[in-house]
Design an enzyme around this catalytic site. Structure first.
Site, PDB file in Angstrom:
ATOM      1  N   ASP A 187       0.961  -1.042   0.044  1.00 46.54           N
ATOM      2  CA  ASP A 187      -0.030  -0.003   0.039  1.00 46.54           C
ATOM      3  C   ASP A 187       0.854   1.326   0.105  1.00 46.54           C
ATOM      4  OD1 ASP A 187      -2.489   1.470   0.316  1.00 46.54           O
ATOM      5  OD2 ASP A 187      -1.851   1.761   2.367  1.00 46.54           O
ATOM      6  N   GLU A 281      -0.829  -1.278  -5.723  1.00 41.27           N
ATOM      7  CA  GLU A 281      -2.430  -0.768  -6.216  1.00 41.27           C
ATOM      8  C   GLU A 281      -2.016   0.197  -7.575  1.00 41.27           C
ATOM      9  OE1 GLU A 281      -3.656   2.605  -3.807  1.00 41.27           O
ATOM     10  OE2 GLU A 281      -2.164   2.342  -2.576  1.00 41.27           O
ATOM     11  N   ASP A 362      -3.224   0.482   7.467  1.00 39.75           N
ATOM     12  CA  ASP A 362      -2.585   0.491   6.167  1.00 39.75           C
ATOM     13  C   ASP A 362      -1.914  -0.901   5.982  1.00 39.75           C
ATOM     14  OD1 ASP A 362      -2.384   3.293   5.968  1.00 39.75           O
ATOM     15  OD2 ASP A 362      -1.164   3.463   7.378  1.00 39.75           O
TER      16      ASP A 362
END
Ligand SMILES: [Zn+2]
Length: 380
Positions: A187, A281, A362
């Site tokens: 992330d 991502e 997170d």
């Protein structure tokens, strides 16, 4: 596989002179050839454009007329003609604009030279590089090592900071790293640049804050000295103090860019060594990108560099990278898959109401990113 490697160099006085001389000569050849092509067209616009071999065949005559052209790397001169010819090709195909004359006044100067035999090479510990006509030039110690690679060409550049750089085009063989059997989801964030699904957090550097004062100091001086020069009727290129302040600003920006890249190189190399599959991502679909705050836009530059580095290193070291849509990656519970709905940004920790797992926001998101990636890999 080809890649570019950029590295700062520290030429001594004599080498600096030679480099400057080469900028001048390659610029001269470019401008002479361009002028000649323009004249030829004006005289008879029916004539076909001269091909690269024909342009190149004019060089001996040019060298006879201007003997000082022989003092510098002849390959660099050849390359200038080649680049001019390629720029014309692109212009005729509609890809680029008509070639322009090169100016001495532009602070950024560069020349290209391609390898001949063994004339461009590092010494054993890569602290020095041998460059045509320059001999051994000292280079920055942190340059990536290039075992099992072949240098194809070098571009020597003086940037607006006044510092010299080389960028090498390097061809490498397959450099597969040992497989570890591990996968990771990552992330990308603000306070932490990267958070892995294994719970490791890499801090953000916040360089724009670190250098804010310094940058402001010199930016103020650039503005003031510019006005002073104009008031005194002095051309800006001759205004020494103004030029100095401008160079300082450029140096701070360069420092920020280099520090950031070094840091991201370290993290991404570490990740590619430790994992076989890396899931990131997809930044394009990230809804957070709609936020136009400065810190966000600076972070997004780092994310893009991060992703580029991961992708090329995975190819180079025979690992796999993939991107997934991070939709709801901060809402799902990574243990049971329960969707607990939207959470505001201040919620850093939460407990899943279904399976009572305690989540760090997170790390949970990066675990979901890994899960999305593994699902996507199965579908394929
Ligand atoms: Zn749960």
């Amino acid at each position: 596989m080809y890649r570019g490697i950029e590295c700062k160099i520290y030429p001594n006085k004599a080498q600096q002179l030679k480099i400057e001389q080469t900028f001048g000569c390659t610029r001269f050849v470019w401008n002479e050839m361009l002028n000649m092509i323009n004249q030829r067209y004006q005289n008879n616009n029916e004539l076909k454009m001269l091909s690269y071999p024909k342009l190149s065949a004019l060089l001996p005559a040019l060298k006879l007329e201007y003997p000082w052209l022989k003092d510098i790397d002849s390959v660099a001169i050849q390359c200038a003609v080649k680049t001019l010819s390629e720029t014309f090709d692109r212009f005729f195909k509609g890809y680029s604009r008509y070639p322009k004359f090169k100016s001495k006044k532009i602070t950024r100067q560069s020349y290209l030279s391609t390898i001949r035999g063994n004339n461009i090479r590092f010494n054993d510990n890569q602290r020095y590089i041998k460059l045509p006509k320059l001999g051994w030039v000292k280079c920055k110690s942190s340059v990536q090592h290039i075992e099992n690679s072949r240098i194809k060409s070098v571009t020597v550049t003086r940037k607006s900071t006044g510092y010299y750089y080389i960028s090498l085009l390097v061809e490498s063989d397959n450099q597969a790293l040992p497989k570890t059997g591990k996968s990771v989801g990552i992330d990308l964030g603000l306070t932490h640049l990267a958070i892995t699904s294994d719970g490791k957090k890499y801090a953000s550097q916040r360089l724009h804050l670190k250098y804010k004062k310094q940058l402001h100091y010199w930016e103020k001086r650039v503005a003031r000295r510019r006005l002073n020069a104009i008031k005194n009727g002095m051309p800006l290129k001759d205004a020494k103090n103004y030029q100095k302040a401008k160079r300082q600003v450029a140096r701070i920006h360069e420092k920020i860019v280099n520090t950031r890249k070094d840091y991201i190189h370290k993290i991404t190399t570490d990740l590619v060594e430790r994992y076989d599959l890396i899931v990131l991502e997809d930044l394009k679909t990230s809804n957070l990108m709609k936020n136009h705050k400065l810190s966000r836009s600076i972070a997004s530059q780092s994310w893009r560099i991060f992703r580029t580095f991961i992708e090329y290193k995975c190819v180079m070291y025979s690992k796999t990278s993939m991107t997934v849509n991070p939709y709801k990656s901060s809402q799902y519970c990574s243990s049971c898959g329960f969707d607990s709905g939207k959470k505001t940004l201040d919620v850093r920790c939460w407990i899943c109401s279904e399976c009572s797992t305690e989540h760090d926001r997170d790390i949970n998101a990066s675990k979901n990113i890994l899960n999305f990636g593994l699902e996507q890999a199965l579908v394929k």
